[in-house]
Design an enzyme around this catalytic site. Structure first.
Site, PDB file in Angstrom:
ATOM      1  N   ASN A   8       8.337   3.678  -1.314  1.00 35.33           N
ATOM      2  CA  ASN A   8       7.006   3.490  -0.577  1.00 35.33           C
ATOM      3  C   ASN A   8       6.653   2.218  -0.613  1.00 35.33           C
ATOM      4  O   ASN A   8       7.302   1.348  -1.263  1.00 35.33           O
ATOM      5  CB  ASN A   8       6.269   4.543  -0.939  1.00 35.33           C
ATOM      6  CG  ASN A   8       4.907   4.514  -0.027  1.00 35.33           C
ATOM      7  OD1 ASN A   8       5.048   4.607   1.203  1.00 35.33           O
ATOM      8  ND2 ASN A   8       3.553   4.251  -0.614  1.00 35.33           N
ATOM      9  N   LYS A   9       5.535   1.815   0.113  1.00 36.39           N
ATOM     10  CA  LYS A   9       5.132   0.235   0.288  1.00 36.39           C
ATOM     11  C   LYS A   9       5.112  -0.387  -0.938  1.00 36.39           C
ATOM     12  O   LYS A   9       4.642   0.361  -2.332  1.00 36.39           O
ATOM     13  CB  LYS A   9       3.663   0.410   0.889  1.00 36.39           C
ATOM     14  CG  LYS A   9       3.039  -1.057   1.131  1.00 36.39           C
ATOM     15  CD  LYS A   9       3.835  -2.057   1.647  1.00 36.39           C
ATOM     16  CE  LYS A   9       4.417  -1.597   3.349  1.00 36.39           C
ATOM     17  NZ  LYS A   9       5.449  -2.262   3.751  1.00 36.39           N
ATOM     18  N   ARG A  44       4.378   1.090  12.976  1.00 32.75           N
ATOM     19  CA  ARG A  44       4.730   1.085  11.442  1.00 32.75           C
ATOM     20  C   ARG A  44       4.468   2.196  10.984  1.00 32.75           C
ATOM     21  O   ARG A  44       3.789   3.023  11.578  1.00 32.75           O
ATOM     22  CB  ARG A  44       4.399  -0.057  10.741  1.00 32.75           C
ATOM     23  CG  ARG A  44       2.917  -0.772  11.185  1.00 32.75           C
ATOM     24  CD  ARG A  44       1.414  -0.482  10.156  1.00 32.75           C
ATOM     25  NE  ARG A  44       2.171   0.270   8.891  1.00 32.75           N
ATOM     26  CZ  ARG A  44       1.653   1.364   8.784  1.00 32.75           C
ATOM     27  NH1 ARG A  44       0.586   2.118   9.635  1.00 32.75           N
ATOM     28  NH2 ARG A  44       1.739   2.087   7.543  1.00 32.75           N
ATOM     29  N   GLY A  45       4.947   2.612   9.743  1.00 32.35           N
ATOM     30  CA  GLY A  45       4.951   3.784   9.069  1.00 32.35           C
ATOM     31  C   GLY A  45       6.015   4.576   9.468  1.00 32.35           C
ATOM     32  O   GLY A  45       6.365   4.635  10.696  1.00 32.35           O
ATOM     33  N   ALA A  46       6.421   5.348   8.378  1.00 25.84           N
ATOM     34  CA  ALA A  46       7.670   6.113   8.673  1.00 25.84           C
ATOM     35  C   ALA A  46       7.851   7.077   9.662  1.00 25.84           C
ATOM     36  O   ALA A  46       8.628   6.813  10.620  1.00 25.84           O
ATOM     37  CB  ALA A  46       8.229   6.774   7.078  1.00 25.84           C
ATOM     38  N   GLN A  49      -2.162  -3.342   5.259  1.00 26.23           N
ATOM     39  CA  GLN A  49      -2.247  -2.142   5.964  1.00 26.23           C
ATOM     40  C   GLN A  49      -3.532  -1.533   5.370  1.00 26.23           C
ATOM     41  O   GLN A  49      -4.082  -0.682   6.218  1.00 26.23           O
ATOM     42  CB  GLN A  49      -0.897  -1.180   5.962  1.00 26.23           C
ATOM     43  CG  GLN A  49       0.178  -1.818   6.546  1.00 26.23           C
ATOM     44  CD  GLN A  49       1.198  -2.632   5.579  1.00 26.23           C
ATOM     45  OE1 GLN A  49       0.510  -3.292   4.735  1.00 26.23           O
ATOM     46  NE2 GLN A  49       2.449  -2.669   5.810  1.00 26.23           N
ATOM     47  N   ASP A  85       8.720   6.450   2.566  1.00 27.10           N
ATOM     48  CA  ASP A  85       9.625   6.121   3.516  1.00 27.10           C
ATOM     49  C   ASP A  85      10.956   6.838   3.368  1.00 27.10           C
ATOM     50  O   ASP A  85      11.607   6.612   4.390  1.00 27.10           O
ATOM     51  CB  ASP A  85       9.664   4.398   3.470  1.00 27.10           C
ATOM     52  CG  ASP A  85       8.501   3.955   4.037  1.00 27.10           C
ATOM     53  OD1 ASP A  85       7.307   3.803   3.649  1.00 27.10           O
ATOM     54  OD2 ASP A  85       8.509   3.675   5.340  1.00 27.10           O
TER      55      ASP A  85
HETATM   56  O1  MRU Z   1       5.908  -1.392   6.088  1.00 27.72           O
HETATM   57  P1  MRU Z   1       5.288  -0.179   6.743  1.00 27.72           P
HETATM   58  O2  MRU Z   1       3.674  -0.332   6.888  1.00 27.72           O
HETATM   59  O3  MRU Z   1       5.739   0.509   7.708  1.00 27.72           O
HETATM   60  O4  MRU Z   1       5.010   0.789   5.280  1.00 27.72           O
HETATM   61  C1  MRU Z   1       4.324   2.031   5.463  1.00 27.72           C
HETATM   62  C2  MRU Z   1       4.433   2.867   4.315  1.00 27.72           C
HETATM   63  O5  MRU Z   1       4.766   2.421   3.140  1.00 27.72           O
HETATM   64  C3  MRU Z   1       3.832   4.140   4.430  1.00 27.72           C
HETATM   65  O6  MRU Z   1       3.209   4.638   3.226  1.00 27.72           O
HETATM   66  C4  MRU Z   1       5.009   5.205   4.673  1.00 27.72           C
HETATM   67  O7  MRU Z   1       5.542   4.939   5.813  1.00 27.72           O
HETATM   68  C5  MRU Z   1       4.581   6.680   4.915  1.00 27.72           C
HETATM   69  S1  MRU Z   1       3.586   6.856   6.421  1.00 27.72           S
HETATM   70  C6  MRU Z   1       3.917   8.035   7.089  1.00 27.72           C
END
Ligand code: MRU
Length: 346
Positions: A240-241, A51-53, A191, A230
């Site tokens: 973002n999250k 996970r994470g963009a 997370q 994201d």
């Molecule tokens: O749902 P996730 O855990 O994939 O969400 C991740 C985030 O919101 C991060 O802040 C975002 O992807 C940036 S990480 C390079």
């Protein structure tokens, strides 16, 4: 980054398998998930093993290379690109790989599997380089004795190496600056508590986990907030999250500078404003259960948007691989990135 005394990246390709640190198991178990085909890749992205963009972008790039080798690229590409809807990096990575393959075929009449793997590797390396560049710009915002607040995990797990948010923190620490990080737990997938705290602990960085609803309580003690993104719309609104927006509004009230750290791979030139960013809605179970244990009234409904949109007016700057830009300077940056990408396509 180091785990114990071994160096790891969160995503890599080996023996035609996409290898991922299983982020659903951390911090309790350190396990590697090996995706043997695109079905595994899609599963890993959907279930958030990865996970994470940026990390899902790189996973997608390797997933496309793997599907090319296995001869099922046509059926794989849309399934990989649609595995999660909000992070722009995912579709960006798929488009990047498909364009590369098509261009090679147009130019040479064919493309080899070695060339495709090499391109996916170069995509991964660029992702890491971008994080390092973001860190070099971002660390200037962190003075000695700075107290930072972050949300979710925009660390090396989320970006293959270094991280988008954490790169600035790791680099400031390596320069001898004393830093402290407030890590909000990030319900429902935790997370922050599970991943960011684990990363900071490994890097010997002082930190404390706080409940998401404790941000206002601690805000008077925060010098700077840095979060990831994201997807970034053309006007500088960011997704973002879920919970990011709360912090941005609090930051404005308390006069705390609110920054976003992100590579331009998360920019979406087709989204004029944040209103056009698709927001992933995840299952009720993620809210009502923790570690498979029901924690709520079982017959109540739960709502679970995975992201929110922070309007540009709350953002002091976006820390990118090209430097720190104000949302009002987005037009110039978008022009620059478009020009650079066109040049690369030639
Ligand atoms: O749902 P996730 O855990 O994939 O969400 C991740 C985030 O919101 C991060 O802040 C975002 O992807 C940036 S990480 C390079």
């Amino acid at each position: 980054m180091m785990v114990g005394n071994k160096w790891y990246q969160s995503v890599w390709f080996s023996n035609n398998e996409v290898c991922l640190i299983d982020q659903t198991k951390l911090p309790f178990k350190f396990e590697i998930f090996k995706a043997r085909n695109y079905v595994d890749v899609v599963k890993a992205i959907k279930t958030m093993i990865v996970r994470g963009a940026s990390a899902i972008g790189v996973t997608a790039a390797y997933g496309i290379a793997q599907a090319f080798i296995q001869g099922n690229l046509e059926e794989a590409k849309e399934k990989i690109a649609n595995a999660r809807p909000t992070a722009r990096d995912l579709r960006h990575a798929v488009e990047h790989m498909i364009n590369f393959i098509q261009k090679r075929i147009e130019e040479n009449g064919k493309v080899t599997k070695e060339e495709v793997i090499k391109e996916a590797e170069s995509f991964a390396n660029t992702t890491v380089e971008n994080c390092k560049r973001i860190g070099k710009f971002g660390k200037r915002l962190i003075k000695d004795n700075t107290k930072i607040m972050t949300h979710c995990n925009a660390g090396w797990l989320a970006s293959v190496d270094w991280g988008t948010v954490t790169s600035s923190i790791y680099m400031a620490k390596r320069e001898g600056k004393d830093v402290f990080v407030y890590v909000s737990e990030t319900r429902p997938r935790l997370q922050g508590a599970r991943l960011t705290a684990w990363e900071l602990y490994n890097e010997n960085i002082k930190h404390a986990i706080i409940c998401d609803n404790a941000s206002a309580y601690f805000m008077h003690d925060v010098d700077i907030i840095i979060v990831g993104a994201d997807r970034i719309a053309r006007n500088g609104d960011i997704a973002n999250k879920i919970g990011t927006l709360d912090k941005a509004i609090l930051a404005k009230e308390y006069g705390v500078p609110f920054y976003v750290a992100s590579s331009t791979n998360s920019f979406d030139f087709n989204c004029r404003t944040g209103k056009e960013i698709p927001i992933e809605q995840r299952s009720e179970e993620e809210v009502k259960f923790i570690d498979k244990k029901l924690i709520a009234n079982k017959d109540s409904k739960a709502l679970n948007p995975a992201f929110d949109v922070t309007p540009r007016k709350y953002i002091k700057g976006i820390i990118t691989e090209f430097g720190i830009v104000k949302p009002s300077e987005m037009k110039d940056l978008v022009r620059r990135v478009r020009k650079m990408k066109k040049k690369l396509e030639r």
